[in-house]
Design a protein around this motif. Structure first.
Motif, short mmCIF file in Angstrom:
data_model
loop_
_atom_site.label_atom_id
_atom_site.label_comp_id
_atom_site.label_asym_id
_atom_site.label_seq_id
_atom_site.Cartn_x
_atom_site.Cartn_y
_atom_site.Cartn_z
N PHE A 1 -13.98 15.41 0.65
CA PHE A 1 -13.67 16.26 1.75
C PHE A 1 -12.09 16.00 1.96
CE2 PHE A 1 -18.03 15.57 2.97
CZ PHE A 1 -18.51 16.96 3.09
N GLY A 2 -11.11 17.07 1.87
CA GLY A 2 -9.76 16.97 2.23
C GLY A 2 -9.02 16.74 0.83
N THR A 3 -7.67 16.40 0.87
CA THR A 3 -6.96 16.47 -0.34
C THR A 3 -6.34 14.81 -0.28
OG1 THR A 3 -5.19 17.29 0.46
CG2 THR A 3 -6.68 18.58 -0.81
N VAL A 4 -5.74 14.49 -1.30
CA VAL A 4 -5.01 13.09 -1.39
C VAL A 4 -3.58 13.48 -1.25
CG1 VAL A 4 -4.27 11.11 -2.65
CG2 VAL A 4 -6.85 11.96 -2.77
N THR A 5 -2.79 13.10 -0.26
CA THR A 5 -1.44 13.72 0.15
C THR A 5 -0.50 12.45 -0.30
OG1 THR A 5 -1.43 12.56 2.02
CG2 THR A 5 -2.18 14.79 2.05
N PRO A 6 0.85 12.90 -0.40
CA PRO A 6 1.81 11.91 -0.74
C PRO A 6 1.81 10.79 0.43
CG PRO A 6 2.78 14.03 -1.15
CD PRO A 6 1.37 14.13 -0.24
N GLN A 7 1.59 11.07 1.51
CA GLN A 7 1.79 10.05 2.49
C GLN A 7 0.52 9.02 2.29
OE1 GLN A 7 3.82 9.63 5.13
NE2 GLN A 7 2.75 7.82 5.35
N ASP A 8 -0.53 9.48 1.62
CA ASP A 8 -1.66 8.35 1.51
C ASP A 8 -1.23 7.53 0.41
OD1 ASP A 8 -3.54 9.88 3.16
OD2 ASP A 8 -4.34 11.05 1.38
N LEU A 9 -0.49 7.98 -0.77
CA LEU A 9 -0.05 7.22 -1.88
C LEU A 9 1.04 6.26 -1.04
CD1 LEU A 9 0.13 6.20 -4.77
CD2 LEU A 9 1.84 7.93 -5.06
N VAL A 10 1.93 6.44 -0.18
CA VAL A 10 2.93 5.87 0.19
C VAL A 10 2.24 4.69 1.16
CG1 VAL A 10 4.94 5.91 2.06
CG2 VAL A 10 4.79 7.60 0.39
N ASP A 11 1.23 5.06 1.90
CA ASP A 11 0.47 4.03 2.66
C ASP A 11 -0.03 3.11 1.92
OD1 ASP A 11 1.32 5.29 4.97
OD2 ASP A 11 -0.54 6.41 5.25
N ILE A 12 -0.69 3.46 0.69
CA ILE A 12 -1.43 2.30 -0.28
C ILE A 12 -0.31 1.42 -0.93
CG2 ILE A 12 -2.50 2.11 -2.48
CD1 ILE A 12 -3.97 4.85 -1.76
N ILE A 13 0.87 2.02 -1.34
CA ILE A 13 2.01 1.33 -1.86
C ILE A 13 2.52 0.22 -0.81
CG2 ILE A 13 4.21 1.16 -2.72
CD1 ILE A 13 3.66 4.06 -3.98
#
Length: 196
Positions: free
Chosen positions: A139-151
């Motif tokens: 459900f939904g997509t993975v966004t650049p903000q998701d990667l920034v939060d994980i980093i």
């Protein structure tokens, strides 16, 4: 009287030739008129000034550029408006030092970006959890903000989300994301997307 005029003419013209031989100016030979002798014309010397622009000037150049301009243009326009200054050896030395400082700063920033890229590439894969749908769909997509939060959570590094390029992710699997850390340095990181 004729001998006096001839002697005067000869001495004046020889003086003019000596004067003319030492400069680049062209002087027409003295001519005899009814009243005596007179100078007919002289060519004006072209005066040039070496300047450095303090700000951009339309149709002339950009800030910091070295130029040759006519002395009158500098004196009447560029100097009074504060758009330029005359080149001096001290000013040239300061400009070279500033250019060297800027180059050293650019080199340092690039080296930091390369080190950060090595860190991102050696970490392995970042894990992204998403709510699962049918089969591999999420459900939904993975966004650049998701990667920034994980980093930020895993490496305690702040990354601008505008530097992150992620392919469109709509199902589970492994993907490659790119981080543009510098105009010459790009880091590739792996993303493992799985459903929970």
């Amino acid at each position: 009287m004729a001998s006096t005029t001839t002697a005067l003419s000869w001495s004046s013209s020889s003086w003019m030739q000596r004067f003319n031989g030492n400069t680049n100016e062209t002087v027409k030979i003295l001519e005899r008129s009814g009243n005596g002798m007179s100078v007919v014309a002289q060519k004006k010397a072209l005066k040039i000034r070496k300047i450095i622009l303090k700000e951009d000037v339309a149709e002339l150049g950009k800030k910091g550029q070295l130029l040759d301009v006519k002395a009158g243009f500098y004196r009447n326009f560029l100097h009074p408006t504060g758009k330029a200054t005359i080149v001096t050896p001290v000013l040239l030395k300061e400009m070279r030092m500033e250019e060297e400082r800027i180059e050293a700063e650019k080199k340092r920033v690039k080296e930091e970006a390369e080190q950060l890229a090595k860190i991102f590439e050696t970490v392995g894969a970042f894990k992204v959890k998403r709510k699962g749908g049918k089969g591999k769909l999420i459900f939904g997509t993975v966004t650049p903000q998701d990667l920034v939060d994980i980093i930020k959570a895993q490496l305690q590094r702040d990354v601008d989300k505008r530097m992150v390029s992620i392919p469109e992710i709509r199902e589970t699997g492994e993907y490659i994301a790119e981080l543009k850390l510098h105009p010459d340095v790009t880091a590739q990181v792996r993303l493992n997307v799985f459903a929970n």
